[in-house]
Write an enzyme that holds these catalytic residues in place. Structure first.
Site, PDB file in Angstrom:
ATOM      1  N   GLU A 324       0.823  -1.210   0.000  1.00 53.48           N
ATOM      2  CA  GLU A 324       0.000   0.000   0.000  1.00 53.48           C
ATOM      3  C   GLU A 324       0.854   1.256   0.000  1.00 53.48           C
ATOM      4  OE1 GLU A 324      -2.854  -0.129   3.173  1.00 53.48           O
ATOM      5  OE2 GLU A 324      -4.026  -1.712   2.211  1.00 53.48           O
ATOM      6  N   GLU A 411      -6.122  -7.309  -0.777  1.00 52.55           N
ATOM      7  CA  GLU A 411      -6.421  -7.177   0.653  1.00 52.55           C
ATOM      8  C   GLU A 411      -7.710  -6.386   0.836  1.00 52.55           C
ATOM      9  OE1 GLU A 411      -3.258  -5.708   3.367  1.00 52.55           O
ATOM     10  OE2 GLU A 411      -4.888  -4.633   4.351  1.00 52.55           O
TER      11      GLU A 411
HETATM   12  C1  IDC Z   1      -2.913  -3.756  10.410  1.00 54.35           C
HETATM   13  C2  IDC Z   1      -3.217  -4.879  11.347  1.00 54.35           C
HETATM   14  C3  IDC Z   1      -2.854  -4.488  12.746  1.00 54.35           C
HETATM   15  C4  IDC Z   1      -1.408  -4.071  12.779  1.00 54.35           C
HETATM   16  C5  IDC Z   1      -1.145  -2.996  11.772  1.00 54.35           C
HETATM   17  C6  IDC Z   1       0.329  -2.651  11.706  1.00 54.35           C
HETATM   18  O1  IDC Z   1      -4.573  -5.247  11.228  1.00 54.35           O
HETATM   19  O2  IDC Z   1      -3.071  -5.564  13.629  1.00 54.35           O
HETATM   20  O3  IDC Z   1      -1.060  -3.640  14.054  1.00 54.35           O
HETATM   21  O4  IDC Z   1      -1.573  -3.388  10.504  1.00 54.35           O
HETATM   22  O5  IDC Z   1       0.520  -1.335  11.346  1.00 54.35           O
HETATM   23  C7  IDC Z   1      -4.044  -2.101   5.733  1.00 54.35           C
HETATM   24  C8  IDC Z   1      -2.719  -2.742   5.765  1.00 54.35           C
HETATM   25  C9  IDC Z   1      -2.609  -3.743   6.874  1.00 54.35           C
HETATM   26  C10 IDC Z   1      -3.324  -3.275   8.117  1.00 54.35           C
HETATM   27  C11 IDC Z   1      -4.809  -3.157   7.785  1.00 54.35           C
HETATM   28  C12 IDC Z   1      -5.653  -2.691   8.977  1.00 54.35           C
HETATM   29  O6  IDC Z   1      -2.352  -3.309   4.528  1.00 54.35           O
HETATM   30  O7  IDC Z   1      -1.254  -3.946   7.143  1.00 54.35           O
HETATM   31  O8  IDC Z   1      -3.153  -4.239   9.101  1.00 54.35           O
HETATM   32  N1  IDC Z   1      -4.977  -2.250   6.676  1.00 54.35           N
HETATM   33  O9  IDC Z   1      -5.245  -1.442   9.415  1.00 54.35           O
HETATM   34  N2  IDC Z   1      -4.509  -1.298   4.801  1.00 54.35           N
HETATM   35  C13 IDC Z   1      -5.720  -0.867   5.166  1.00 54.35           C
HETATM   36  C14 IDC Z   1      -6.047  -1.459   6.372  1.00 54.35           C
END
Ligand code: IDC
Length: 485
Positions: A324, A411
């Site tokens: 991302e 995702e």
């Molecule tokens: C989030 C995880 C969370 C973790 C975090 C790390 O759910 O547990 O602590 O990352 O920074 C994304 C990302 C993905 C995120 C997810 C939710 O690709 O890594 O995971 N998210 O925030 N993009 C949109 C949402």
């Protein structure tokens, strides 16, 4: 007298129960003897038996682990055999009582092939039949045919082998001798991109659907074959995404060498598990707080160079080169992609590559005006979190699709963008309709039991495979229904 007749009745019963095939006299007259013994769970090597006698056990749930076979009595007739071992696969042929299989490793035999050798081989046939967990006796296999199962993880429990003069009529040869489960990869093979679609080896539109892991550094326990098998067989999933964070705590680019090695080992476990199961997998370079992929461009090039070389023969592997991008322009992302794609192409000329797009992989509508230099088998990532991303983002997807940009939802979840908070079922439904309308491939976030709403397993559940529906979170249940279709 009473006793004798009782014994007689007993003998008659035994005779009546003997298999009618093949005629024992024929076997005897031919002078050939096939003798064999098996190594079974908890008992070790059994004593040698011959000519159609049972070796192994039935009704005791004991796996065959190894076998030795030989023929005698006919000059110029030999035998060779190979077995398919749990987690290892087919072994090379063994001959004349050499051990095929393993001992002391608790690995089951799953299938066997037996072939006659020598200048007399054309005058004889070898028949063999196995007793398989959950199935019982299968039919006879003959002269090198596979006997047993493939792709089902079932143990052989017993075997009977006959060697008979060519043409001897054998009963029981018309029932199936082997059961081969066909996996997604066996059915669909290598994928490619055609227009906006992903297509399979036959050129038919194809949809990948499944689950993304959470960070490999934090939840490596879910990267196991049983977990993926549960998703394949229980959900109908054909895709697993392996999320390799770059910048976050213990990420690939911030931790030390040991950490990197550990992450690569988890990736390897994941790739091999999906390969064994005939599923597809995405190796995801999970940039996030490092919003500009060029920050770790050097590491990315090194990583994808080695991954694409290591897995060049794994037709199930897909490369996602930047999860991302954020706070960065499409031009910057494109320059990164144009540097990384050729590195992968040098090793894996046709693998599917997914390129992330700006604003956390939402700006797919910016691609069409300026796509990557080599668009062969490239798709672009669109990510959404349904409670945050509504019509505005859905419209970006529609615009991009109409402009012929191939899109992959590598995702998403149905809660808000933090990965937590409330689920928006209404918005989720609208996204689901779009996914169906365009036959989009997707991976749902995420395979873990973290206490956040995007985790698909309840935080109270510690099992790392074989989850029941009541052990899934609300997100998990919704995703399961989507994947099942
Ligand atoms: C989030 C995880 C969370 C973790 C975090 C790390 O759910 O547990 O602590 O990352 O920074 C994304 C990302 C993905 C995120 C997810 C939710 O690709 O890594 O995971 N998210 O925030 N993009 C949109 C949402």
């Amino acid at each position: 007298m009473k006793k004798i007749s009782a014994i007689l009745v007993g003998i008659m019963l035994v005779v009546a129960m003997l298999p009618l095939y093949p005629n024992k006299d024929i076997v005897k007259a031919s002078g050939v003897t096939v003798s064999y013994n098996t190594h079974i769970q908890d008992y070790g090597w059994l004593s040698t038996v011959s000519n159609g006698q049972l070796s192994g056990s039935t009704g005791q749930s004991k796996r065959l682990e190894a076998i030795q076979i030989k023929v005698s009595g006919v000059e110029g007739l030999g035998i060779k055999y190979k077995t398919h071992i749990q987690n290892i696969g087919w072994q090379d042929y063994k001959t004349d009582n050499q051990v095929s299989g393993t001992t002391g490793r608790s690995l089951r035999l799953e299938a066997i092939q037996i072939v006659l050798t020598g200048n007399q081989a054309d005058n004889y046939d070898v028949y063999y039949q196995v007793h398989v967990q959950n199935y019982g006796w299968l039919g006879f296999a003959k002269n090198g045919e596979m006997s047993g199962t493939s792709g089902l993880s079932l143990r052989l429990e017993a075997i009977k082998i006959y060697v008979v003069p060519k043409g001897t009529v054998i009963q029981g040869t018309n029932t199936t001798a082997s059961i081969v489960a066909t996996t997604p990869y066996e059915r669909h093979g290598r994928l490619s991109v055609k227009g906006t679609d992903l297509v399979d080896q036959s050129g038919n539109r194809f949809q990948l659907k499944g689950v993304s892991t959470h960070g490999l550094a934090w939840f490596p326990q879910y990267v196991n074959q049983d977990a993926f098998k549960t998703l394949r067989d229980g959900w109908g999933a054909n895709l697993i995404r392996l999320a390799n964070y770059t910048q976050e705590y213990n990420g690939y680019c911030t931790g030390d060498n040991n950490n990197r090695q550990r992450l690569e080992n988890v990736i390897d476990t994941g790739v091999k598990a999906t390969y064994n199961l005939g599923m597809y997998c995405i190796i995801d370079w999970h940039i996030l707080s490092d919003g500009n992929p060029n920050i770790h461009r050097g590491e990315a090039i090194d990583f994808f160079n080695r991954m694409s070389a290591k897995y060049k023969n794994y037709g199930n592997v897909i490369y996602e080169i930047c999860n991302e991008p954020n706070n960065v322009s499409w031009n910057e992302v494109k320059s990164y992609a144009d540097a990384v794609i050729p590195v992968i192409r040098a090793n894996s000329p046709n693998a599917i590559i997914i390129v992330g797009t700006p604003t956390w992989s939402q700006d797919v509508d910016q691609v069409a005006a300026n796509p990557v230099n080599n668009p062969h088998n490239v798709m672009y990532a669109m990510h959404f979190y349904a409670a945050t991303h509504g019509d505005y983002i859905r419209n970006k997807l529609i615009t991009a699709h109409n402009a012929n940009t191939p899109i992959f939802i590598s995702e998403f979840s149905i809660c808000d963008a933090s990965g937590n908070g409330n689920i928006d079922y209404g918005s989720a439904e609208a996204w689901k309709n779009l996914i169906k309308q365009y036959n989009l491939s997707y991976a749902g976030w995420s395979l873990c039991n973290k206490n956040e709403s995007s985790a698909i397993i309840k935080s109270s559940v510690s099992k790392t495979s074989n989850w029941t529906d009541s052990e899934l979170s609300s997100t998990g249940l919704w995703l399961k229904h989507l994947v099942k279709g």
